[in-house]
Design an enzyme around this catalytic site. Sequence first.
Site, PDB file in Angstrom:
ATOM      1  N   HIS A 162       0.832  -1.206   0.000  1.00 54.50           N
ATOM      2  CA  HIS A 162       0.000   0.000   0.000  1.00 54.50           C
ATOM      3  C   HIS A 162       0.864   1.253   0.000  1.00 54.50           C
ATOM      4  CE1 HIS A 162      -2.994   2.984   1.120  1.00 54.50           C
ATOM      5  NE2 HIS A 162      -2.214   3.328   2.128  1.00 54.50           N
ATOM      6  N   HIS A 167       0.981   4.986  -2.477  1.00 53.96           N
ATOM      7  CA  HIS A 167       1.512   6.324  -2.213  1.00 53.96           C
ATOM      8  C   HIS A 167       2.815   6.616  -2.951  1.00 53.96           C
ATOM      9  CE1 HIS A 167      -1.356   7.776   0.744  1.00 53.96           C
ATOM     10  NE2 HIS A 167      -1.368   6.563   1.275  1.00 53.96           N
ATOM     11  N   GLU A 208      -6.303   9.287  -0.272  1.00 53.59           N
ATOM     12  CA  GLU A 208      -6.427   7.852  -0.035  1.00 53.59           C
ATOM     13  C   GLU A 208      -7.497   7.206  -0.920  1.00 53.59           C
ATOM     14  OE1 GLU A 208      -4.664   5.776   1.557  1.00 53.59           O
ATOM     15  OE2 GLU A 208      -3.544   6.874   3.093  1.00 53.59           O
ATOM     16  N   SER A 227      -3.970   0.585  -4.604  1.00 52.69           N
ATOM     17  CA  SER A 227      -3.177  -0.513  -4.040  1.00 52.69           C
ATOM     18  C   SER A 227      -4.043  -1.684  -3.602  1.00 52.69           C
ATOM     19  CB  SER A 227      -2.354  -0.020  -2.843  1.00 52.69           C
ATOM     20  OG  SER A 227      -3.209   0.457  -1.814  1.00 52.69           O
TER      21      SER A 227
END
Length: 293
Positions: A162, A167, A208, A227
């Site tokens: 993730h 990110h 997010e 992700s």
Amino acid sequence: MFEEGQLYSPVTVGEDGQVEVHLGNNHPGFADQDYRARRSEIAAAALGWKPGMPVPRIDYTETENEIWRTVCREIAPLHAKYACRNYIAAVEALDLPQDRVPQLDEVSAGLKPLTGFEYVPAAGIVPLEEFYGSLADGQFHSTQYLRHHAVPLYTPEPDIIHEVIGHGNLLADPQIAEVKRLAGAAARRVQTREALQVVADVFWFTIEFGVLHEDGELKAYGAGLLSSYGEIEEFREVEVRPIDFAQMATLAYDITDYQPVLFAAESFSHMVDVVGNFFATCDDDTPQRLGAV
């Protein structure tokens, strides 16, 4: 709302200095003693790190590398279908290995010439003010462990997949990197817990789990969607609303499940403008203006 403790398994240090990661009984690795020991070993390396020290390098096992390979292989066609153009371009620019887990210093080496960001290790949960505030300095706190091998396409908590596939690739885009810096500056600027919570909530629904319109289709730009092998295929079926910061600041959400409500920008440039401006102007009066207190 946003409960920090739900995001990660707690990490403790005993009187004897022993580091332990505490997994919930519904965690896929709960009954696997080898996995639990490995999680604690990796957490201990992060806890031993201090600013100015080299980021600890993890000697990833073949099992861990296979998890990375599996996710990269399975999620790539979903990115081609559902990810926004800027994310796809950022993936190409960062050019991370797909056959093994990258070290955090490798991620930093790729990001620095692109956007100036670097990765630093986190054993688990990082306090809101530290995690968001460090973004203003171009630092991203990242875990280094991987999800349990029994379910390579699922994790109940943010792991390195993730943190990096989501990110890290996003941070290779200069405009996203700037929005994250603005979020960090906002977290540093506000003085009240309520205002910091609003920063976190807006970050949640944008960086997010943000989506946007592109060429007549809904595309993902949020790291949590990009992700997640499962959720990226489902996001077009949920309720999608226009960007609304008052709703973001007041809408209850469960971070352990797929998000039932998402907020869509009109375009990538619209997202950069309005989300960046929100973080640039957020202050201690923002929660009251949004009806969040």
